[in-house]
Design a protein around this motif. Structure first.
Motif, PDB file in Angstrom:
ATOM      1  N   ALA A 136       5.899   3.080   6.740  1.00 46.22           N
ATOM      2  CA  ALA A 136       4.513   3.451   7.038  1.00 46.22           C
ATOM      3  C   ALA A 136       3.610   2.217   7.022  1.00 46.22           C
ATOM      4  O   ALA A 136       2.725   2.066   7.870  1.00 46.22           O
ATOM      5  N   GLU A 137       3.843   1.313   6.080  1.00 49.67           N
ATOM      6  CA  GLU A 137       3.014   0.112   5.995  1.00 49.67           C
ATOM      7  C   GLU A 137       3.232  -0.804   7.191  1.00 49.67           C
ATOM      8  O   GLU A 137       2.317  -1.546   7.581  1.00 49.67           O
ATOM      9  N   GLU A 138       4.406  -0.760   7.801  1.00 50.30           N
ATOM     10  CA  GLU A 138       4.643  -1.525   9.021  1.00 50.30           C
ATOM     11  C   GLU A 138       3.701  -1.036  10.130  1.00 50.30           C
ATOM     12  O   GLU A 138       3.219  -1.835  10.940  1.00 50.30           O
ATOM     13  N   TYR A 139       3.464   0.277  10.145  1.00 50.24           N
ATOM     14  CA  TYR A 139       2.504   0.810  11.120  1.00 50.24           C
ATOM     15  C   TYR A 139       1.124   0.232  10.857  1.00 50.24           C
ATOM     16  O   TYR A 139       0.447  -0.245  11.777  1.00 50.24           O
ATOM     17  N   GLY A 140       0.689   0.254   9.614  1.00 44.92           N
ATOM     18  CA  GLY A 140      -0.630  -0.269   9.280  1.00 44.92           C
ATOM     19  C   GLY A 140      -0.797  -1.728   9.656  1.00 44.92           C
ATOM     20  O   GLY A 140      -1.890  -2.155  10.057  1.00 44.92           O
TER      21      GLY A 140
ATOM     22  N   LEU B 110       7.921   6.803  12.877  1.00 48.94           N
ATOM     23  CA  LEU B 110       7.670   7.420  11.575  1.00 48.94           C
ATOM     24  C   LEU B 110       7.898   8.925  11.606  1.00 48.94           C
ATOM     25  O   LEU B 110       8.473   9.495  10.669  1.00 48.94           O
ATOM     26  N   PHE B 111       7.454   9.565  12.677  1.00 48.42           N
ATOM     27  CA  PHE B 111       7.627  11.018  12.763  1.00 48.42           C
ATOM     28  C   PHE B 111       9.110  11.386  12.749  1.00 48.42           C
ATOM     29  O   PHE B 111       9.527  12.312  12.044  1.00 48.42           O
ATOM     30  N   ASN B 112       9.922  10.664  13.508  1.00 43.48           N
ATOM     31  CA  ASN B 112      11.344  11.004  13.599  1.00 43.48           C
ATOM     32  C   ASN B 112      12.153  10.546  12.388  1.00 43.48           C
ATOM     33  O   ASN B 112      13.243  11.064  12.145  1.00 43.48           O
ATOM     34  N   ARG B 113      11.624   9.613  11.618  1.00 43.08           N
ATOM     35  CA  ARG B 113      12.292   9.216  10.372  1.00 43.08           C
ATOM     36  C   ARG B 113      12.362  10.370   9.377  1.00 43.08           C
ATOM     37  O   ARG B 113      13.216  10.377   8.486  1.00 43.08           O
ATOM     38  N   HIS B 114      11.482  11.355   9.499  1.00 41.80           N
ATOM     39  CA  HIS B 114      11.490  12.484   8.574  1.00 41.80           C
ATOM     40  C   HIS B 114      12.773  13.318   8.687  1.00 41.80           C
ATOM     41  O   HIS B 114      13.069  14.121   7.796  1.00 41.80           O
ATOM     42  N   TYR B 115      13.508  13.151   9.777  1.00 39.39           N
ATOM     43  CA  TYR B 115      14.766  13.883   9.948  1.00 39.39           C
ATOM     44  C   TYR B 115      15.957  13.114   9.393  1.00 39.39           C
ATOM     45  O   TYR B 115      17.094  13.587   9.486  1.00 39.39           O
ATOM     46  N   LEU B 116      15.713  11.936   8.819  1.00 34.74           N
ATOM     47  CA  LEU B 116      16.789  11.085   8.327  1.00 34.74           C
ATOM     48  C   LEU B 116      16.669  10.900   6.813  1.00 34.74           C
ATOM     49  O   LEU B 116      15.555  10.911   6.268  1.00 34.74           O
ATOM     50  N   PRO B 117      17.795  10.707   6.126  1.00 38.64           N
ATOM     51  CA  PRO B 117      17.727  10.441   4.683  1.00 38.64           C
ATOM     52  C   PRO B 117      17.118   9.067   4.424  1.00 38.64           C
ATOM     53  O   PRO B 117      17.459   8.081   5.092  1.00 38.64           O
ATOM     54  N   ALA B 118      16.194   9.006   3.470  1.00 37.74           N
ATOM     55  CA  ALA B 118      15.562   7.737   3.116  1.00 37.74           C
ATOM     56  C   ALA B 118      14.898   7.891   1.756  1.00 37.74           C
ATOM     57  O   ALA B 118      14.503   8.996   1.362  1.00 37.74           O
ATOM     58  N   SER B 119      14.761   6.785   1.044  1.00 41.04           N
ATOM     59  CA  SER B 119      14.055   6.820  -0.231  1.00 41.04           C
ATOM     60  C   SER B 119      12.556   6.785   0.014  1.00 41.04           C
ATOM     61  O   SER B 119      12.085   6.422   1.101  1.00 41.04           O
ATOM     62  N   LEU B 120      11.789   7.147  -1.010  1.00 44.44           N
ATOM     63  CA  LEU B 120      10.333   7.099  -0.882  1.00 44.44           C
ATOM     64  C   LEU B 120       9.855   5.676  -0.620  1.00 44.44           C
ATOM     65  O   LEU B 120       8.916   5.452   0.141  1.00 44.44           O
ATOM     66  N   ALA B 121      10.532   4.713  -1.251  1.00 47.31           N
ATOM     67  CA  ALA B 121      10.151   3.311  -1.047  1.00 47.31           C
ATOM     68  C   ALA B 121      10.390   2.882   0.393  1.00 47.31           C
ATOM     69  O   ALA B 121       9.576   2.167   0.986  1.00 47.31           O
ATOM     70  N   GLU B 122      11.497   3.330   0.968  1.00 41.65           N
ATOM     71  CA  GLU B 122      11.782   3.005   2.370  1.00 41.65           C
ATOM     72  C   GLU B 122      10.755   3.642   3.295  1.00 41.65           C
ATOM     73  O   GLU B 122      10.295   3.001   4.261  1.00 41.65           O
TER      74      GLU B 122
END
Length: 320
Positions: free
Chosen positions: A170-174, A153-165
């Motif tokens: 994040a919910e996969e983590y939960g 999740l932390f490293n996904r912030h450096y990649l383009p993604a929609s809010l839904a993605e």
């Protein structure tokens, strides 16, 4: 030496390592050397790596390589030494063919995690996400799955993604904590003062403490009782906080469940996590819901994905 006796010896070595007793661990490794020389050399290599002694680690690794040159753990240890020497491209090159093999779960998690670290440092965020996801899926222990999922999740912030993605990720983590039974707060009653707990791995000389120090120390003592739960080694900044707040506890040596139960026994009304998916192992504690109201923020400004986290601190830009 019989198998049972070897297991007792191994347990003694790992217990010494867990308690930071290097001398006792070295004694155990020396005893193991006579029966399992390759394993002993690997343990000695890892011990020197953790202590930051690159030359000694390489010397011990050479002993391991002479006994088990093609073993995946031998290759992984050499990659770790490369990282110690700031040779991350070399480490990745060494790990790449290893990661094409079917590896034992324990080695696979370590190897993919190290590859993720290297890729992140080199600015290769997509690769880092891929490697950390593989490490998450290879991990057998929940704590390691959670650690690697946080890295994803932390490293996904450096990649383009929609809010839904981002939300789905994040919910996969939960979902990792779906089997955990949350602590029961039906009998919880607040006292005359509201009990606020702050949970952080950065109650030390760290930028997060610069932002959160006032939250910990400037509340009106007539209305609030402040508990600080540290997940870090103490320094002079830690001691200043310890001497200012009502209650200070260091939970760094406890498991997530043990830490959660310690907070729960304190009767906290609102628990504030100051790390999120950054390093520090705080979110697995919040998965047990040790407080009836839980907030995350300062260290990580996005959804944790945990259904037990009720709010995150934000401003109008982040909340948009």
């Amino acid at each position: 030496m019989k198998r049972d006796a070897l297991e007792v010896l191994r347990a003694r070595i790992f217990a010494a390592l867990a308690h930071g007793d290097e001398a006792q661990a070295q004694n155990g490794i020396a005893e193991l050397q006579a029966y399992e020389p390759a394993e002993a050399a690997g343990l000695r290599t890892a011990l020197h790596i953790e202590a930051g002694r690159a030359d000694e680690a390489f010397a011990a690794w050479q002993q391991r390589a002479a006994l088990a040159p093609d073993d995946p753990y031998t290759i992984f240890l050499r990659a770790r030494i490369h990282v110690m020497e700031n040779e991350r491209i070399c480490a990745l090159a060494l790990l790449a063919p290893l990661l094409q093999q079917r590896l034992p779960a324990a080695v696979a998690e370590k190897a993919y995690n190290l590859a993720g670290q290297c890729a992140r440092f080199l600015g290769r965020a997509a690769e880092a996400v891929h490697y950390y996801a593989q490490a998450r899926d290879a991990a057998e222990e929940l704590s390691l799955r959670a650690l690697n999922a946080s890295n994803v999740l932390f490293n996904r912030h450096y990649l383009p993604a929609s809010l839904a993605e981002d939300r789905r990720a994040a919910e996969e983590y939960g979902s990792l904590f779906a089997a955990i039974q949350a602590l029961d707060h039906r009998a919880h009653r607040r006292g005359q003062r509201l009990r606020i707990g702050y949970l952080s791995p950065d109650v030390r000389e760290h930028v997060v403490l610069s932002f959160s120090h006032a939250l910990m120390t400037a509340l009106d003592p007539a209305c609030f009782e402040v508990f600080v739960y540290a997940m870090n080694r103490a320094d002079s900044f830690t001691e200043k906080v310890r001497n200012t707040v009502d209650v200070f506890r260091n939970l760094s040596q406890l498991s997530a469940e043990e830490a959660a139960r310690s907070i729960y026994r304190d009767g906290i009304d609102i628990l504030v996590d100051l790390a999120g998916h950054t390093a520090g192992r705080t979110l697995p504690i919040l998965a047990y819901r040790p407080a009836p109201v839980q907030i995350s923020g300062i260290g990580y400004f996005a959804s944790t994905g945990l259904p037990t986290v009720d709010y995150f601190l934000s401003d109008t830009t982040l909340a948009a």
